[in-house]
Scaffold this motif. Structure first.
Motif, short mmCIF file in Angstrom:
data_model
loop_
_atom_site.label_atom_id
_atom_site.label_comp_id
_atom_site.label_asym_id
_atom_site.label_seq_id
_atom_site.Cartn_x
_atom_site.Cartn_y
_atom_site.Cartn_z
N ALA A 126 35.39 1.70 58.67
CA ALA A 126 34.10 1.11 58.30
C ALA A 126 33.13 2.18 57.82
N GLN A 127 32.48 1.94 56.69
CA GLN A 127 31.54 2.90 56.11
C GLN A 127 30.16 2.70 56.76
N ALA B 155 26.34 1.53 55.51
CA ALA B 155 25.75 0.31 56.06
C ALA B 155 24.36 0.58 56.62
N ALA C 89 25.82 -9.98 55.03
CA ALA C 89 26.28 -9.24 53.85
C ALA C 89 26.85 -7.88 54.24
N VAL C 90 26.19 -7.21 55.16
CA VAL C 90 26.67 -5.89 55.61
C VAL C 90 27.97 -6.03 56.37
N ASN D 91 30.23 -8.31 56.22
CA ASN D 91 31.34 -8.69 55.36
C ASN D 91 32.00 -7.48 54.74
N GLY D 92 31.26 -6.39 54.65
CA GLY D 92 31.83 -5.18 54.06
C GLY D 92 32.44 -4.24 55.06
N ILE D 93 32.07 -4.36 56.35
CA ILE D 93 32.56 -3.33 57.31
C ILE D 93 33.30 -3.91 58.49
N SER D 94 33.34 -5.21 58.68
CA SER D 94 33.99 -5.76 59.87
C SER D 94 35.48 -5.93 59.65
#
Length: 202
Positions: free
Chosen positions: A157-158, A162, A196-197, A199-202
């Motif tokens: 995860a970035q 985030a 939104a966040v 959805n990109g890191i989970s």
């Protein structure tokens, strides 16, 4: 023999020094009127002392303002309550609290900072007063890193990106209304930003 207290502090029970009294007075003025146009004379009058007294306790006006700004920010932070601990509740709920906290914090303190944009020395000295990890953004990043390490976020995860996105939402929401010719863009809903966040890191 103990030194006599300044006349303005006689009869006070809190035992604070004149230096502390001046910082508290300047902090009150920042909270009440902001920082734009805040002068030594205004602080001295509010504190009940002569103008020159300030220079007996501070190297210059910038030192006083930096200390008052620091106290003001810490006071705002205390009023916002605690931030969530990693591993408690869901990550989504934790990020919602973090983002709501960040928005409230920036709405309260950014006007004070914009009033000091023409005084970079004050801002530099303020930065020197704050310890690493004391900023909300540092706490947010620490929270995300801890959740990643615990496995509640993906191992790749970035989280730095985030955190930057969430801090950016706070900055854009408040600064868009504060800057010259700015118009309030309206903050997106906390829930939609967090979704939104995640959805990109989970």
């Amino acid at each position: 023999m103990a030194p006599r207290r300044a006349a303005v502090l006689r009869g006070e029970d809190d035992g604070r020094s004149l230096r502390e009294h001046l910082i508290a007075t300047a902090e009150h003025l920042i909270a009440d009127r902001g920082t734009a146009g805040l002068t030594v004379r205004a602080i001295a009058r509010e504190a009940g002392v002569a103008d020159g007294v300030l220079y007996n306790h501070f190297a210059d006006k910038e030192e006083l303002l930096a200390n008052a700004l620091y106290r003001y920010v810490r006071s705002v932070e205390r009023g916002l309550g605690p931030l969530p601990e990693p591993g408690v509740g869901t990550v989504e709920a934790g990020l919602r609290v973090h983002l709501a906290y960040g928005l409230a914090l920036h709405r309260a303190i950014l006007p004070a900072f914009t009033g000091l944009l023409a005084q970079p020395v004050v801002l530099a000295r303020f930065a020197e007063l704050r310890d690493h990890g004391e900023h909300w953004r540092d706490k947010l990043l620490g929270y995300l890193r801890a959740e990643r390490e615990s496995g509640r976020l993906a191992a790749d995860a970035q989280v730095d990106a985030a955190a930057a996105m969430l801090v950016g939402v706070c900055h854009e929401t408040v600064l868009s209304a504060l800057l010259p010719s700015g118009t309030a863009s309206g903050a997106p809903a906390v829930e939609s930003v967090v979704t939104a966040v995640l959805n990109g890191i989970s």
